[in-house]
Design an enzyme around this catalytic site. Structure first.
Site, PDB file in Angstrom:
ATOM      1  N   GLN A   1     -32.632   9.696 -52.856  1.00  0.00           N
ATOM      2  CA  GLN A   1     -32.328   8.768 -51.758  1.00  0.00           C
ATOM      3  C   GLN A   1     -32.951   7.397 -52.011  1.00  0.00           C
ATOM      4  O   GLN A   1     -32.444   6.381 -51.563  1.00  0.00           O
ATOM      5  CB  GLN A   1     -32.864   9.316 -50.420  1.00  0.00           C
TER       6      GLN A   1
ATOM      7  N   ARG B   1     -28.544  21.413 -39.822  1.00  0.00           N
ATOM      8  CA  ARG B   1     -29.787  21.218 -40.600  1.00  0.00           C
ATOM      9  C   ARG B   1     -30.970  21.507 -39.676  1.00  0.00           C
ATOM     10  O   ARG B   1     -30.905  21.207 -38.486  1.00  0.00           O
ATOM     11  CB  ARG B   1     -29.871  19.789 -41.181  1.00  0.00           C
TER      12      ARG B   1
ATOM     13  N   ASP C   1     -39.216  12.989 -40.071  1.00  0.00           N
ATOM     14  CA  ASP C   1     -38.141  13.855 -39.572  1.00  0.00           C
ATOM     15  C   ASP C   1     -38.590  14.641 -38.351  1.00  0.00           C
ATOM     16  O   ASP C   1     -37.764  15.074 -37.547  1.00  0.00           O
ATOM     17  CB  ASP C   1     -37.676  14.800 -40.675  1.00  0.00           C
TER      18      ASP C   1
ATOM     19  N   ALA D   1     -32.973  11.384 -40.400  1.00  0.00           N
ATOM     20  CA  ALA D   1     -33.138  12.038 -39.093  1.00  0.00           C
ATOM     21  C   ALA D   1     -32.365  11.353 -37.947  1.00  0.00           C
ATOM     22  O   ALA D   1     -31.556  11.995 -37.269  1.00  0.00           O
ATOM     23  CB  ALA D   1     -34.627  12.146 -38.777  1.00  0.00           C
TER      24      ALA D   1
HETATM   25  O1  MRU Z   1     -32.853  14.962 -46.421  1.00  0.00           O
HETATM   26  P1  MRU Z   1     -32.633  13.632 -45.771  1.00  0.00           P
HETATM   27  O2  MRU Z   1     -32.143  12.592 -46.695  1.00  0.00           O
HETATM   28  O3  MRU Z   1     -31.841  13.734 -44.499  1.00  0.00           O
HETATM   29  O4  MRU Z   1     -34.098  13.206 -45.370  1.00  0.00           O
HETATM   30  C1  MRU Z   1     -34.372  12.506 -44.263  1.00  0.00           C
HETATM   31  C2  MRU Z   1     -34.968  11.250 -44.642  1.00  0.00           C
HETATM   32  O5  MRU Z   1     -34.287  10.349 -45.037  1.00  0.00           O
HETATM   33  C3  MRU Z   1     -36.367  11.087 -44.538  1.00  0.00           C
HETATM   34  O6  MRU Z   1     -37.203  12.065 -44.685  1.00  0.00           O
HETATM   35  C4  MRU Z   1     -36.767   9.890 -43.805  1.00  0.00           C
HETATM   36  O7  MRU Z   1     -37.967   9.471 -44.243  1.00  0.00           O
HETATM   37  C5  MRU Z   1     -36.722  10.054 -42.327  1.00  0.00           C
HETATM   38  S1  MRU Z   1     -35.225   9.527 -41.675  1.00  0.00           S
HETATM   39  C6  MRU Z   1     -35.419   7.823 -41.296  1.00  0.00           C
END
Ligand code: MRU
Length: 336
Positions: free
Chosen positions: A187, A80, A228, A43
């Protein structure tokens, strides 16, 4: 990410940990594509990249610069839907741009504002780590479990949940981090395990389905995750699988901590049901790097975030302070 004034370099997160390859984005369209395609994700990192994208749009704008920068902001906003940091950063950039009287002024001020957004995110991460350590109050090393990637790659540097984990390690208060691999995009295994291993922080990688067994062992004291989007009642949208962890944590009497900068808080939404949840292509579940792992064409449900209700969250940590047992009143008193 590396900002060079006339271009933004992004470490291609799709190729890690096998390859460290930097992609150069010279315009807002290229930045939007990098966000859409997950070259950069997380995010806060998405918000910062988008801000640099607007700065690049100003650099390349011509006679009709107001229309062109406006279009770039709209294109970036469509990249997004779930992480509110994107819209938060674009709103700041838009406000700045509307108060500029010439293209030269816009080019200068938008670049400076993007750098400031980046620097403030890093500093928020450091402050959040301090707040979280004080809240945890550990006297001897503890183990924690985390999900997805919330580290330097996902932020302006250092990390949100991973920043707390780094700080525990710096204070010799960390026994071990269990990192969920985080299906389907992995991830956790590709990014979190990579960041932690590079920094010499003890990490054990586990399949998402192993989390219950790990919590049952009793070693883990906190589940620490990022966010997010956080709504006015303290509901939290985060990577798919976070909600199940919160249920598991409550069952096993393990603390559940959400760490996110205030740019992730969206007080305009009453509760988690109002958050737009991104669904991505089924091929992300049916294949790994193009190799089929499911019957061709099988129907897939691929929401990439879920919502954890505030009632399952013990504490939300932001740079502005912590919200213990989140409620509408406490959220309002911290975030207005
Ligand atoms: O789909 P992504 O990889 O963009 O997802 C976001 C994230 O990495 C997380 O949900 C996260 O916990 C928050 S961002 C520090």
């Amino acid at each position: 990410m590396r900002w060079h004034g006339d271009r933004l370099e992004l470490l291609d997160q799709r190729l890690l940990p096998a390859e460290e390859h930097w992609i150069t984005a010279e315009g807002a369209g290229a930045v939007a594509q990098c966000i859409r395609d997950m070259v950069v994700r997380g995010a806060p990192a998405i918000g910062i990249s988008a801000a640099y994208g607007v700065a690049l749009a100003a650099r390349h704008a011509g006679g009709d610069w107001k229309t062109e920068i406006g279009q770039a902001i709209r294109e970036l906003a469509a990249s997004r839907p779930t992480a509110v940091n994107l819209f938060w950063a674009l709103q700041i950039m838009e406000k700045e741009f509307h108060s500029c009287e010439s293209l030269g002024e816009a080019t200068r001020r938008l670049a400076a504002t993007a750098v400031q957004i980046h620097e403030e995110d890093l500093s928020a991460n450091l402050t959040m780590a301090d707040h979280a350590i004080a809240f945890i109050g550990a006297e001897r090393p503890i183990s924690v479990l985390t999900h997805c990637n919330t580290g330097a790659l996902a932020t302006g540097g250092y990390g949100t949940a991973l920043g707390v984990i780094r700080r525990l390690h710096e204070h010799q208060l960390l026994n071990r981090v269990y990192a969920d691999e985080t299906r389907p995009w992995l991830q956790g295994s590709r990014l979190t395990a990579w960041e932690l291993s590079r920094d010499g922080i003890p990490v054990t990688l586990n399949a998402d389905g192993a989390a219950a067994a790990i919590l049952a062992q009793g070693d883990v004291k906190w589940v620490v995750v990022g966010a997010d989007r956080i709504t006015a009642n303290g509901d939290v949208a985060n990577k798919i699988g976070t909600y199940s962890l919160a249920v598991l944590a409550r069952y096993h009497r393990v603390g559940f901590m959400v760490v996110a900068p205030s740019s992730t808080v969206d007080m305009s939404l009453a509760c988690g049901e109002d958050i737009p949840i991104e669904e991505r292509d089924g091929s992300e579940v049916r294949q790994i790097r193009g190799v089929p792992i499911a019957p061709e064409g099988v129907e897939v449900f691929n929401p990439v975030f879920d919502v954890t209700p505030a009632s399952l969250i013990d504490v939300i940590v932001t740079e502005k302070g912590v919200v213990h047992n989140p409620s509408v009143a406490d959220m309002r008193s911290l975030f207005g």
